[in-house]
Write a protein that holds these residues in place. Structure first.
Motif, PDB file in Angstrom:
ATOM      1  N   GLY A 190       0.811  -1.221   0.000  1.00  0.00           N
ATOM      2  CA  GLY A 190       0.000   0.000   0.000  1.00  0.00           C
ATOM      3  C   GLY A 190       0.837   1.260   0.000  1.00  0.00           C
ATOM      4  N   GLY A 191       0.139   2.410  -0.097  1.00  0.00           N
ATOM      5  CA  GLY A 191      -1.299   2.492  -0.167  1.00  0.00           C
ATOM      6  C   GLY A 191      -1.833   2.657  -1.588  1.00  0.00           C
ATOM      7  N   TYR A 192      -3.050   2.171  -1.760  1.00  0.00           N
ATOM      8  CA  TYR A 192      -3.716   2.163  -3.046  1.00  0.00           C
ATOM      9  C   TYR A 192      -5.077   2.839  -2.944  1.00  0.00           C
ATOM     10  CZ  TYR A 192      -0.392  -1.595  -4.258  1.00  0.00           C
ATOM     11  OH  TYR A 192       0.745  -2.343  -4.490  1.00  0.00           O
ATOM     12  N   LYS A 291      -6.626   0.991   0.263  1.00  0.00           N
ATOM     13  CA  LYS A 291      -5.903   0.032   1.103  1.00  0.00           C
ATOM     14  C   LYS A 291      -4.602   0.668   1.552  1.00  0.00           C
ATOM     15  CE  LYS A 291      -3.951  -4.615   1.263  1.00  0.00           C
ATOM     16  NZ  LYS A 291      -2.703  -4.135   1.930  1.00  0.00           N
ATOM     17  N   ASP A 292      -4.427   0.775   2.854  1.00  0.00           N
ATOM     18  CA  ASP A 292      -3.205   1.355   3.392  1.00  0.00           C
ATOM     19  C   ASP A 292      -2.120   0.288   3.459  1.00  0.00           C
ATOM     20  OD1 ASP A 292      -1.605   3.376   4.318  1.00  0.00           O
ATOM     21  OD2 ASP A 292      -2.496   3.496   6.310  1.00  0.00           O
ATOM     22  N   ARG A 293      -0.887   0.742   3.582  1.00  0.00           N
ATOM     23  CA  ARG A 293       0.234  -0.185   3.703  1.00  0.00           C
ATOM     24  C   ARG A 293       0.061  -1.041   4.950  1.00  0.00           C
ATOM     25  NH1 ARG A 293       5.706   2.680   2.716  1.00  0.00           N
ATOM     26  NH2 ARG A 293       4.745   2.657   0.640  1.00  0.00           N
TER      27      ARG A 293
END
Length: 662
Positions: A190-192, A291-293
């Motif tokens: 991420g992030g996406y 979506k976070d890391r």
């Protein structure tokens, strides 16, 4: 000031946005605003700071200009571009006409990417406004919006919403911005920001995913399509494919089913927002995910709510009050939406959440919705008349608003009757895990020069039984951590989650339980510990300002005085610099008597006691005694009847016990 066409627009109760594009050297006229590429312009926003009326004549008075600077601008949208009144996308720029200018517009947090929403096909002029406000009232991020009236090159263009563009930012979608160098774990996670959407414009389709009535196109938003690497495309595509697989198989286990892959509350709330509005585009178009890391896949934020609440482009309306938009054979989105709804446990949480949100005083209660609508109508009523005069696009505004209120009542009733029971997921027991220590801004030294690497959070099992930690995670954006499957925490034990496990062990002398992704805020942050279904186990929102204890870069960390206190209250915490490697007193070595106490109580220990502090039920220190002895007497005569906490310290060790004053 140029002549305003169509009508003599002079003043407004709303902010006024004036945009003048640069002169085209070939024609000597202001440059037309195209779909692409963007053109340069100057923008002024007139907004009296005291909230009083705004006038076109204020445009040269700096005291009344909320913004006065350069922008680039283009027409945006898809179907909305077909209308004469255009929506716009713009970026605020510095005077060099190239560099982004992060600036606060109309009280919204500083950024540079903005949208002027034109209310395409929405005669009510309020559908996007109420939808975004409702999403935020539910506790989710949705674009902040402000009504305004817009003049472009001397032409009055009517009523608009100035709103935030969806993007990665600590005040918008709070995730890490992935770069083209992030192609290996853990950075690859991420992030996406990804969206299911139409394929208009130059953005290519990243992949297609099956729905129950066709295919859904997915497009990269972060990273940008032109920047995404093969590894990143494969990874994020795999997250969606995995969700589709496990949801389709009905796998709801917390070890490897869909609860292990997605943030359940955001998917539940996204469906509630979409279905309350009966949004004909939801799931198929303008549907964002992020979506976070190191974190789970999350649904949202919501976007594009003009074709909602009974409003549609065609007849008969697809936006009915008596249909599920994920299961109506039109724009149903990927299969996983219906598969999630068909899962009994997910549907239970969906039903429970909708029930909770429609209770008295809650944002989705019909009375609350009517109040929001009436407040909004009052705000824009005079601008609505000018809007209709300019575009002749509103048939009967009063009837439109009345119909919207009636439709909402029917929709809430229908959804309540078709969501089913929620008793199976009500009053779910959660473990007695407590956020007990927070080191959010550690001090630095020559040995440990990086503050962020020394951060930690202590989770303590305040219960009497061992807790299985499978599925438990930090569910608020800002940091990411999910406990490993089958890990456990015994009664009374603690798990330290560190920002850097190597640094933690070097500084504190023992191994951390795990490592979270990203870093704690040095100002304020909400830490929410949840189970795999999103049931909240513990929630703390700390702050670096009073009344919170000062643990801001001075060598101290936040320490909960006792796990029996409410840790959401600042008064339940203290600033501590005690070593983490030193254990509490052994129970056998410490005696406090008498308990209950009337006059004087005595603390006796086999170790030297350095001090005794007494805290009331609100966490306030009511007595403090220094000592240098194995026995200390404390006068309790002036204490009122009740329960108190007594903290005994010895060197860097401490123990807290409760005592009753009679």
């Amino acid at each position: 000031m140029g002549n305003v066409s169509a009508q003599n627009f002079t003043d407004s109760n709303l902010p006024i946005v004036i945009i003048n594009t640069d002169i085209n050297p070939n024609t000597g006229q202001p440059t037309e605003i195209p779909d692409d590429p963007r053109v340069l312009a100057t923008m002024k926003i007139i907004k009296h700071p005291d909230g009083s009326r705004n006038y076109m004549t204020d445009q040269n008075n700096a005291a009344y200009l909320n913004y006065n600077g350069r922008i680039n601008i283009e027409i945006r949208g898809s179907t909305s571009q077909l209308l004469e009144k255009k929506p716009y996308g713009l970026t605020t720029l510095l005077a060099d006409n190239v560099s982004n200018n992060n600036v606060s517009l109309l009280g919204m947090p500083s950024e540079n990417d903005w949208v002027l929403n034109s209310f395409a096909f929405d005669e009510s002029l309020i559908r996007d406004y109420i939808s975004y406000n409702l999403a935020r009232a539910m506790g989710n991020y949705a674009p902040r919006i402000q009504y305004c009236e817009v003049v472009v090159n001397g032409d009055y263009r009517g009523l608009y919403l100035l709103q935030e563009k969806v993007k990665s930012d600590s005040n918008r979608v709070n995730i890490v911005k992935i770069t083209d160098a992030d192609n290996a774990m853990p950075n690859l996670t991420g992030g996406y920001i990804t969206k299911a959407d139409k394929t208009t414009g130059d953005d290519p389709v990243a992949w297609n995913m099956a729905s129950y009535n066709g295919d859904v196109a997915y497009i990269h938003d972060l990273p940008k399509p032109e920047d995404v690497t093969a590894a990143q495309d494969t990874y994020i595509h795999g997250q969606f494919s995995s969700l589709q697989l496990v949801a389709g198989a009905g796998n709801s286990t917390i070890t490897n089913g869909f609860p292990s892959k997605i943030d359940i509350p955001t998917f539940v709330d996204y469906m509630i927002s979409s279905e309350l509005a009966s949004n004909v585009d939801s799931y198929q178009f303008s549907t964002y995910f992020h979506k976070d890391r190191g974190g789970k896949l999350r649904a949202g934020p919501i976007w594009d709510y003009n074709l909602t609440y009974g409003n549609d482009l065609g007849e008969p309306s697809r936006s009915g009050y008596d249909v599920w938009q994920f299961d109506n054979d039109d724009n149903t989105g990927s299969k996983f939406w219906k598969d999630l709804f068909d899962n009994p446990t997910f549907k239970c949480y969906l039903s429970k959440r909708f029930h909770d949100l429609t209770q008295p005083g809650q944002p989705l209660r019909h009375q609350s919705l009517v109040a929001l609508i009436d407040e909004t109508v009052a705000l824009i009523s005079e601008a609505e008349a000018r809007e209709d005069q300019r575009w002749n696009s509103i048939w009967n505004w009063t009837a439109e608003i009345d119909d919207l209120k009636t439709w909402l009542n029917s929709r809430i009733t229908w959804m309540t009757n078709h969501l089913g029971a929620y008793t199976a997921c009500s009053n779910v027991a959660v473990p007695q895990l407590v956020i007990n220590r927070i080191n959010y801004n550690p001090s630095t030294s020559s040995q440990f020069p990086v503050s962020n690497d020394q951060e930690f959070i202590e989770i303590k099992n305040a219960g009497s039984t061992t807790v299985t930690l499978t599925g438990i995670y930090f569910s608020q954006l800002g940091i990411s951590y999910q406990f490993p499957n089958n890990s456990t925490l015994a009664a009374g034990q603690s798990a330290y989650i560190a920002s850097n496990m190597t640094t933690f062990q070097s500084r504190y002398g023992f191994a951390a339980f795990g490592q979270f992704t990203r870093n704690l805020s040095n100002n304020s942050q909400k830490l929410m510990l949840s189970d795999a279904w999103g049931n909240v186990i513990d929630l703390v929102e700390y702050d670096d300002e009073s009344p919170w204890p000062n643990a801001d870069g001075n060598g101290s960390y936040l320490q909960l005085i006792s796990t029996s206190l409410d840790n959401s209250l600042a008064s339940s915490w203290m600033a501590s610099s005690a070593s983490l490697g030193t254990q509490d007193f052994a129970i056998a070595s410490l005696v406090l008597y008498p308990n209950p106490v009337r006059n004087i109580f005595t603390v006796n220990s086999s170790a030297r006691i350095d001090g005794v502090q007494v805290f009331d039920s609100l966490g306030r220190i009511v007595k403090s005694t220094t000592a240098n002895s194995e026995t200390v007497e404390v006068d309790a005569n002036d204490l009122v009847q009740g329960v108190y906490l007594v903290k005994i310290t010895s060197g860097h060790a401490s123990k807290t016990v409760s005592i009753v004053k009679q």
